[in-house]
Enzyme design. Structure first.
Site, PDB file in Angstrom:
ATOM      1  N   MET A 128      84.319  44.266  32.857  1.00 23.83           N
ATOM      2  CA  MET A 128      85.624  44.907  32.870  1.00 23.83           C
ATOM      3  C   MET A 128      86.500  44.300  31.774  1.00 23.83           C
ATOM      4  SD  MET A 128      85.108  46.889  35.376  1.00 23.83           S
ATOM      5  CE  MET A 128      84.157  47.041  36.872  1.00 23.83           C
ATOM      6  N   ARG A 142      83.487  47.637  23.731  1.00 24.85           N
ATOM      7  CA  ARG A 142      82.553  46.536  23.558  1.00 24.85           C
ATOM      8  C   ARG A 142      81.231  47.099  23.077  1.00 24.85           C
ATOM      9  NH1 ARG A 142      84.236  45.970  28.505  1.00 24.85           N
ATOM     10  NH2 ARG A 142      82.182  46.250  29.419  1.00 24.85           N
ATOM     11  N   LEU A 182      79.121  40.083  35.971  1.00 21.60           N
ATOM     12  CA  LEU A 182      78.731  39.214  34.857  1.00 21.60           C
ATOM     13  C   LEU A 182      78.170  40.071  33.725  1.00 21.60           C
ATOM     14  CD1 LEU A 182      77.115  36.310  36.893  1.00 21.60           C
ATOM     15  CD2 LEU A 182      79.346  36.331  35.776  1.00 21.60           C
ATOM     16  N   GLU A 183      78.992  40.318  32.714  1.00 15.51           N
ATOM     17  CA  GLU A 183      78.622  41.240  31.648  1.00 15.51           C
ATOM     18  C   GLU A 183      77.899  40.558  30.500  1.00 15.51           C
ATOM     19  OE1 GLU A 183      81.978  43.628  30.595  1.00 15.51           O
ATOM     20  OE2 GLU A 183      82.466  44.076  32.690  1.00 15.51           O
ATOM     21  N   ASN A 184      77.653  39.260  30.643  1.00 14.33           N
ATOM     22  CA  ASN A 184      76.934  38.532  29.603  1.00 14.33           C
ATOM     23  C   ASN A 184      75.574  38.048  30.094  1.00 14.33           C
ATOM     24  OD1 ASN A 184      79.084  38.567  27.556  1.00 14.33           O
ATOM     25  ND2 ASN A 184      80.201  37.363  29.057  1.00 14.33           N
TER      26      ASN A 184
END
Length: 573
Positions: A1, A9, A398-400
């Site tokens: 988010m 992104r 957790l976008e990484n």
């Protein structure tokens, strides 16, 4: 988010450029197993395990090399590294017989990996997988034409992406006379089968890999219940407080091994209730509440409209302790909102039948759960926040990237502390749910028995593959329905699938759709109405609902999203 408004992104994936042949190879929940080879079949690939270096193989632009770790079988494997203008394609010409059917397979790991064959004389085929942290089998079949005596087998990665590994390639079928590798022998029985976890309705198992095995069969009380490609499995749908016996066999094209030694797993007590979900309505709306001011409407929790059933407080922050998180209310940025008011508002929302969870991650989140110690720290710290503030559970955003093994461990530890009323939600990006081999998807399946809902983010992603193998562009009904289908047919229950969309054009860099489009997608999935060109093969009336980023951006647009989508979700059958 996004913490900052309107900033797209990059996904780092050139998804729109995928070839049609590649797209058609995607299967919903993995790859369908081909028919077993006959006793007379052989592996026609030479140096299939790269034990003789690259002998027999040709790799573009010097992209290929052999390595001793990781390997799937034997002592060597192929490592191929794509470059900006090269896919690291490695190929071999394989002798085959005309008018014959062959099974093409390979074990792959690492970055994007593709497997295919050309020159069949009929229909050339290929298959692929996104990034996979452990060995995964790719498999498909092809038939040769009436005059075909050789085909070209290949593997490749994707432009500029991580290196991929390949091992134990095979073209099983009639002997083409080219001197391929020997046919496999039946593998040995697995040793070291252990029970790694239990809940009131499931038992988790693991075992060491068996040399030469391409898959494993799991038996419960003497009856085969599932087949898996990896070395672990979670058996669900069990009765509480009950002992079950389990065995595992190893299998490949030559046959199935003897059964392993028996282990016993006993499910826990029911604890008076089921898994995550609590008293949520059948169809629920999730909204992320911002603990910061980025130009959207600043809110107290008490300002969040009643249309939202789950409120995800964004975000918990990483600490100096690996895996641990903390939460600090931004009182100054939120106009003097105090911790006591915040806690009281959580209680008021819960009294109104709502759930409030703490979200971990976000666009800039740096929480890492990568070993047993950090998994324990994560569970302990989240449980501490639940006790301090009264949160109902946790949201994983957790976008990484995440580690499926240890995030699973962390969530099960948290569940053991919090009990059956724990709410667990997830908000993966679209790329994270393209395949069941992806870490996010694996985690969701690993904790399926305690998982509440996965609200995938259908935005900031460009074009993606749907469950029919076709490429769809974000911002359409087809994008929402065809990508939801991957999760719905890939192992998640319909009640664990939600559609995540931005509340306004300012809330994300791309992918906003009007509430009408969201509602049309919900109708298409639940009752086959208002579909686009993609029409699911069946309906999912238990679909959980929808999610938005964020309640603050929704408020900045006059609550148009929650007014339009909220009422529609709650009116679903």
């Amino acid at each position: 988010m996004d913490r900052a408004p309107g900033i797209p992104r990059p996904t780092g994936r050139r998804l729109a450029a995928w070839s049609a042949a590649t797209a058609l190879a995607l299967a919903v929940a993995g790859l369908a197993a081909a028919s077993p080879a006959s006793a007379a079949d052989v592996n026609n690939v030479r140096n299939a395990g790269f034990e003789s270096g690259l002998t027999g193989w040709t790799c573009t632009a010097g992209s290929g090399a052999t390595v001793t770790s990781p390997v799937h079988g034997g002592t060597s494997a192929l490592k191929a590294t794509p470059a900006g203008q090269d896919t690291a394609k490695c190929s071999q010409t394989v002798a085959v017989k005309p008018n014959s059917t062959y099974t093409l397979s390979a074990w792959v790991q690492g970055g994007y990996a593709y497997l295919g064959v050309t020159g069949t004389g009929t229909t050339d085929v290929s298959t692929w997988t996104p990034d996979t942290p452990s060995w995964k089998q790719l498999q498909t079949t092809f038939t040769t034409g009436s005059s075909t005596t050789s085909v070209t087998v290949y593997t490749h990665g994707w432009y500029g992406q991580a290196a991929y590994y390949a091992d134990d390639l095979s073209v099983y079928g009639p002997d083409g006379g080219g001197g391929g590798d020997p046919a496999p022998t039946v593998p040995a029985a697995p040793a070291g089968l252990t029970v790694t976890g239990t809940t009131s309705s499931s038992v988790s198992l693991s075992w060491p890999a068996v040399t030469g095995a391409t898959g494993y069969n799991v038996y419960r009380d003497g009856t085969k219940i599932t087949a898996v490609s990896g070395t672990s499995a979670t058996v669900t749908g069990l009765a509480a407080s009950t002992a079950y016996s389990f065995q595992v066999t190893a299998a490949n094209a030559a046959g199935e091994s003897a059964k392993s030694a028996t282990v016993t797993g006993t499910t826990t007590g029911s604890g008076g209730g089921g898994g995550g979900g609590g008293s949520l309505p059948k169809h629920a709306v999730t909204g992320y509440w911002q603990n910061f001011n980025n130009g959207a409407t600043v809110q107290k929790l008490s300002d969040v409209p009643s249309a939202y059933d789950i409120i995800a407080v964004s975000f918990a922050d990483a600490t100096s302790t690996p895996g641990a998180v903390t939460f600090n209310l931004d009182s100054a940025g939120l106009g003097g909102y105090t911790v006591d008011q915040f806690k009281a508002d959580i209680k008021a929302k819960q009294a109104a039948g709502k759930k409030v969870v703490i979200s971990v991650g976000g666009e800039k989140g740096s929480v890492s759960v990568s070993d047993a110690n950090s998994a324990a720290n994560f569970a302990n710290s989240v449980y501490g926040l639940m006790q301090t503030y009264g949160f109902d559970g946790v949201d994983i955003d957790l976008e990484n990237g995440l580690n499926a093994t240890y995030m699973t461990q962390a969530l099960r530890s948290l569940s053991a502390k919090a009990g059956p009323s724990l709410i667990i939600t997830m908000a993966p990006q679209t790329i994270d749910m393209q395949s069941t081999s992806n870490s996010y998807f694996q985690t969701a399946l690993n904790v399926k028995d305690i998982l509440t809902v996965v609200n995938m983010q259908y935005y900031n992603s460009g074009s993606m593959l749907g469950c029919d193998g076709k490429v769809y562009s974000q911002g359409t009904v087809d994008f929402l329905t065809a990508l939801a289908c991957i999760q719905l047919e890939g192992g998640l229950s319909p009640s664990q699938v939600g559609l995540g969309l931005p509340a306004s054009t300012r809330a994300a860099g791309g992918g906003y759709v009007s509430p009408t489009v969201v509602n049309n997608a919900l109708d298409c999935l639940t009752k086959a109405a208002n579909c686009g060109t993609f029409k699911p093969s069946r309906t999912y009336p238990d679909l959980r609902g929808a999610m938005t980023w964020s309640t603050n951006w929704d408020a900045a647009s006059g609550n148009a999203w929650s007014n339009g989508v909220g009422a529609h979700v709650h009116a679903l059958p």
